[in-house]
Design a protein around this motif. Structure first.
Motif, short mmCIF file in Angstrom:
data_model
loop_
_atom_site.label_atom_id
_atom_site.label_comp_id
_atom_site.label_asym_id
_atom_site.label_seq_id
_atom_site.Cartn_x
_atom_site.Cartn_y
_atom_site.Cartn_z
N ASN A 172 16.27 -9.19 -31.87
CA ASN A 172 14.87 -9.60 -31.79
C ASN A 172 14.43 -9.59 -30.34
O ASN A 172 15.09 -10.19 -29.48
CB ASN A 172 14.68 -11.00 -32.38
CG ASN A 172 14.60 -11.00 -33.90
OD1 ASN A 172 14.85 -9.98 -34.53
ND2 ASN A 172 14.30 -12.14 -34.48
N LYS A 215 10.73 -9.69 -27.70
CA LYS A 215 9.29 -9.93 -27.63
C LYS A 215 8.58 -8.62 -27.35
O LYS A 215 9.08 -7.76 -26.63
CB LYS A 215 8.96 -10.96 -26.55
CG LYS A 215 7.53 -11.48 -26.66
CD LYS A 215 7.31 -12.73 -25.82
CE LYS A 215 5.93 -13.33 -26.11
NZ LYS A 215 5.69 -14.56 -25.33
N CYS A 216 7.39 -8.50 -27.94
CA CYS A 216 6.66 -7.24 -27.86
C CYS A 216 5.18 -7.50 -27.66
O CYS A 216 4.65 -8.51 -28.13
CB CYS A 216 6.89 -6.46 -29.17
SG CYS A 216 5.96 -4.92 -29.30
N SER A 258 3.04 -3.65 -31.37
CA SER A 258 3.98 -4.00 -32.43
C SER A 258 3.73 -3.22 -33.71
O SER A 258 4.67 -2.79 -34.39
CB SER A 258 3.93 -5.51 -32.71
OG SER A 258 2.63 -5.91 -33.08
N ALA A 269 9.69 -9.01 -37.12
CA ALA A 269 10.71 -9.93 -36.61
C ALA A 269 11.27 -10.82 -37.71
O ALA A 269 10.53 -11.42 -38.48
CB ALA A 269 10.14 -10.78 -35.49
N ASN A 303 4.30 -11.24 -32.24
CA ASN A 303 4.76 -11.11 -30.86
C ASN A 303 6.21 -10.66 -30.72
O ASN A 303 6.67 -10.43 -29.60
CB ASN A 303 4.60 -12.45 -30.14
CG ASN A 303 3.15 -12.88 -30.05
OD1 ASN A 303 2.29 -12.11 -29.64
ND2 ASN A 303 2.85 -14.10 -30.47
N TRP A 304 6.95 -10.55 -31.83
CA TRP A 304 8.35 -10.15 -31.79
C TRP A 304 8.62 -9.06 -32.82
O TRP A 304 7.92 -8.97 -33.83
CB TRP A 304 9.27 -11.35 -32.04
CG TRP A 304 9.25 -12.38 -30.96
CD1 TRP A 304 8.26 -13.28 -30.70
CD2 TRP A 304 10.26 -12.62 -29.97
NE1 TRP A 304 8.58 -14.06 -29.62
CE2 TRP A 304 9.82 -13.68 -29.15
CE3 TRP A 304 11.51 -12.04 -29.71
CZ2 TRP A 304 10.56 -14.17 -28.08
CZ3 TRP A 304 12.26 -12.54 -28.65
CH2 TRP A 304 11.79 -13.58 -27.84
N SER A 362 10.85 -6.97 -23.18
CA SER A 362 10.94 -8.37 -23.58
C SER A 362 11.26 -9.26 -22.37
O SER A 362 10.71 -10.35 -22.22
CB SER A 362 12.00 -8.56 -24.66
OG SER A 362 12.02 -9.88 -25.14
N THR A 384 8.68 -12.31 -21.00
CA THR A 384 9.11 -13.70 -21.02
C THR A 384 9.46 -14.23 -19.64
O THR A 384 9.89 -15.37 -19.50
CB THR A 384 10.33 -13.87 -21.94
OG1 THR A 384 11.35 -12.92 -21.55
CG2 THR A 384 9.97 -13.61 -23.40
#
Length: 280
Positions: free
Chosen positions: A93, A95-96, A101, A113, A120-121, A142, A146
């Motif tokens: 997994n 973050k995108c 996405s 996700a 968001n993932w 990702s 983050t």
């Protein structure tokens, strides 16, 4: 069995109790994270010893989670399938950007996700469906999404040098500029770029190289894209200034200057600009 490592924020790390799924790329992901970000995977869940977390050392945010889950839970039908491995599969997994996405989930091996925010993932199969270099690119993305954000300056100075991505899967800009190098062209604008600004264009995987230097001739032009994969409300008109050979300014070179992913318009460090100018 577990060890309590103080360097990892006093989080229990359960080890030696889990065998990863066959044909998994999890070790390649771990090696990449260790090499690029100095990250050691954490195993915070005793009941799920195969679930590993990759997190930033400064803000402690996750940028990757690896899990082994049944394929059926991911919506992958295994009935009657002649699978070379077990019905379980390792996933990553990451973050995108929500803008990307939807289109990414249309690619084989990329799913909504699992057990995380699906806007968001995304989940990536680690069974070889997705090329390992593309997986590394997603992990870069990702990591940057983050990362700790720099505090805004009280007196902002307008940036005049930009780095933007171009996906060769959606548009063959190399061929277009090779055939018409002197003609200005339209490009999606999604940031406050001004007339006269310099725009460097980085082609994403599989090219993974900065290829073009352009100047913005006109900006904030209302314009829609005819490509269903590209959402665009405004465009800018660019003039090609320089073309660089493939590989001369690749992904590794960008990382040397602190750029781990190019997912949208961003400033480009002066140190990198100086190195680019040395190519001329």
């Amino acid at each position: 069995m577990y060890s309590n490592n103080k360097n990892l924020g006093e989080i229990p790390m359960y080890i030696d109790t889990f065998q990863p799924a066959a044909s998994s790329l999890r070790e390649e992901v771990f090696a990449f994270a260790a090499r690029e970000y100095n990250t050691i995977p954490e195993y915070p869940w005793a009941k799920s010893p195969g679930y590993a977390v990759l997190r930033h050392t400064d803000n402690r945010k996750w940028y990757g989670v690896i899990m082994e889950v049944p394929r059926k839970r991911l919506g992958i039908d295994t009935d009657g399938a002649n699978l070379p491995t077990s019905p379980d599969v390792d996933i990553l997994n990451v973050k995108c950007d929500p803008v990307l996405s939807g289109s990414l989930r249309m690619q084989p091996g990329i799913l909504p996700a699992y057990h995380m925010n699906k806007e968001n993932w995304i989940s990536i199969l680690l069974d070889g469906t997705v090329d390992v270099e593309q997986i590394f690119t997603f992990l870069d993305m990702s990591f940057e999404l983050t990362a700790r954000k720099a505090k805004a300056k009280t007196s902002a100075v307008h940036n005049t040098d930009w780095l933007i991505p171009a996906n060769p899967k959606y548009y063959d800009i190399e061929t277009a500029l090779a055939e018409h190098p002197d003609e200005p062209f339209f490009w999606k604008q999604s940031n406050n770029i001004f007339v006269g600004d310099i725009v460097y264009i980085y082609l994403t995987a599989p090219v993974s190289s900065l290829l073009f230097k352009c100047r913005a001739l006109e900006v904030d032009i209302p314009r829609q894209s005819g490509n269903k994969n590209i959402r665009m409300k405004r465009a800018m008109r660019l003039q090609l200034l320089e073309t660089y050979p493939r590989g001369a300014i690749g992904r590794d070179k960008l990382k040397e200057h602190g750029i781990y992913a190019v997912r949208g318009p961003r400033s480009i460090p002066q140190t990198l600009i100086k190195e680019i100018e040395m190519l001329l």
